[in-house]
Enzyme design. Sequence first.
Site, PDB file in Angstrom:
ATOM      1  N   HIS A 102       6.684  -1.109   3.113  1.00 54.06           N
ATOM      2  CA  HIS A 102       6.594  -2.503   3.573  1.00 54.06           C
ATOM      3  C   HIS A 102       5.736  -3.304   2.607  1.00 54.06           C
ATOM      4  O   HIS A 102       4.774  -2.795   2.046  1.00 54.06           O
ATOM      5  CB  HIS A 102       6.038  -2.607   4.993  1.00 54.06           C
ATOM      6  CG  HIS A 102       4.788  -1.826   5.229  1.00 54.06           C
ATOM      7  ND1 HIS A 102       4.786  -0.449   5.387  1.00 54.06           N
ATOM      8  CD2 HIS A 102       3.501  -2.211   5.325  1.00 54.06           C
ATOM      9  CE1 HIS A 102       3.563  -0.038   5.572  1.00 54.06           C
ATOM     10  NE2 HIS A 102       2.747  -1.080   5.529  1.00 54.06           N
TER      11      HIS A 102
ATOM     12  N   GLN B 193       0.895  -1.160   0.000  1.00 54.28           N
ATOM     13  CA  GLN B 193       0.000   0.000   0.000  1.00 54.28           C
ATOM     14  C   GLN B 193       0.936   1.213   0.000  1.00 54.28           C
ATOM     15  O   GLN B 193       1.554   1.517   1.010  1.00 54.28           O
ATOM     16  CB  GLN B 193      -0.910  -0.043   1.228  1.00 54.28           C
ATOM     17  CG  GLN B 193      -1.593  -1.419   1.350  1.00 54.28           C
ATOM     18  CD  GLN B 193      -2.921  -1.376   2.066  1.00 54.28           C
ATOM     19  OE1 GLN B 193      -3.959  -1.234   1.432  1.00 54.28           O
ATOM     20  NE2 GLN B 193      -2.898  -1.492   3.381  1.00 54.28           N
TER      21      GLN B 193
HETATM   22  P1  AMP Z   1      -0.368  -0.743   6.051  1.00 54.50           P
HETATM   23  O1  AMP Z   1      -1.802  -0.483   6.431  1.00 54.50           O
HETATM   24  O2  AMP Z   1      -0.206  -1.333   4.677  1.00 54.50           O
HETATM   25  O3  AMP Z   1       0.508   0.466   6.269  1.00 54.50           O
HETATM   26  O4  AMP Z   1       0.137  -1.892   7.046  1.00 54.50           O
HETATM   27  C1  AMP Z   1       0.677  -1.653   8.327  1.00 54.50           C
HETATM   28  C2  AMP Z   1       1.001  -3.001   8.910  1.00 54.50           C
HETATM   29  O5  AMP Z   1       1.941  -2.819   9.943  1.00 54.50           O
HETATM   30  C3  AMP Z   1      -0.201  -3.746   9.539  1.00 54.50           C
HETATM   31  O6  AMP Z   1      -0.208  -5.087   9.077  1.00 54.50           O
HETATM   32  C4  AMP Z   1       0.096  -3.676  11.036  1.00 54.50           C
HETATM   33  O7  AMP Z   1      -0.419  -4.795  11.725  1.00 54.50           O
HETATM   34  C5  AMP Z   1       1.612  -3.653  11.024  1.00 54.50           C
HETATM   35  N1  AMP Z   1       2.235  -3.055  12.202  1.00 54.50           N
HETATM   36  C6  AMP Z   1       1.979  -1.841  12.740  1.00 54.50           C
HETATM   37  N2  AMP Z   1       2.799  -1.613  13.788  1.00 54.50           N
HETATM   38  C7  AMP Z   1       3.603  -2.697  13.899  1.00 54.50           C
HETATM   39  C8  AMP Z   1       4.658  -3.080  14.784  1.00 54.50           C
HETATM   40  N3  AMP Z   1       5.057  -2.296  15.782  1.00 54.50           N
HETATM   41  N4  AMP Z   1       5.235  -4.276  14.611  1.00 54.50           N
HETATM   42  C9  AMP Z   1       4.839  -5.097  13.608  1.00 54.50           C
HETATM   43  N5  AMP Z   1       3.861  -4.805  12.740  1.00 54.50           N
HETATM   44  C10 AMP Z   1       3.247  -3.620  12.888  1.00 54.50           C
END
Ligand code: AMP
Length: 182
Positions: free
Chosen positions: A98, A85
């Site tokens: 990511h 995204q």
């Molecule tokens: P997006 O909405 O594509 O930006 O995805 C963000 C992702 O990051 C989601 O899958 C969250 O569960 C994950 N996320 C957010 N904070 C953390 C964290 N501290 N450690 C691991 N994953 C995280």
Amino acid sequence: MTNAIYFGKFLVTKQVFYQSKYSYALVNLKPLVPGHVLVVPLRRSVISLADLTVEENDDYFRTVQLIHKFIKLHYSADSLNIAIQDGPEAGQTVPHLHTHIIPRYRLNNIGDRIYNLLDEWTYEDWQSRREAYITAGGRNGRKQLAKPDDQRIARTEDQMVQEAEELREALSDFQKGDLKIS
Ligand code: AMP
């Protein structure tokens, strides 16, 4: 893996189960399904795919492919979603590039609703553009099908550390060729 590793503002060193020269893979705080992991560039100033240098990009997609193969085998997945995204209007909530790697199965398949679930994660500090996107409805038509983020329970650090250790060991076997893709 001794240096501190960040995902956006979050210190995630203990959640990292793989590291290459420019990239790493970590277990998720709120996985949509078991085995939902993320691949991230080490450089924190990379917010968008477009910010990677040529060398980083090469390393990044090699890492995405390695983790894709490993997660598919380790979680016996039939298929995978590989999702980026890129930007708040696209659903990005953590301002650090990511790639989501999400195992999918023939049984209990929720189809494209996986994208609603991805869309539900919220991150308060990520700029007003994200809020405007949500206010405008986001993926409004199908939102009621998704489980709201506040109903998904964040895992404890111990749970994530344990999973990262298991994956680190299994990935090492995988790279030695002890595990084979079917
Ligand atoms: P997006 O909405 O594509 O930006 O995805 C963000 C992702 O990051 C989601 O899958 C969250 O569960 C994950 N996320 C957010 N904070 C953390 C964290 N501290 N450690 C691991 N994953 C995280």
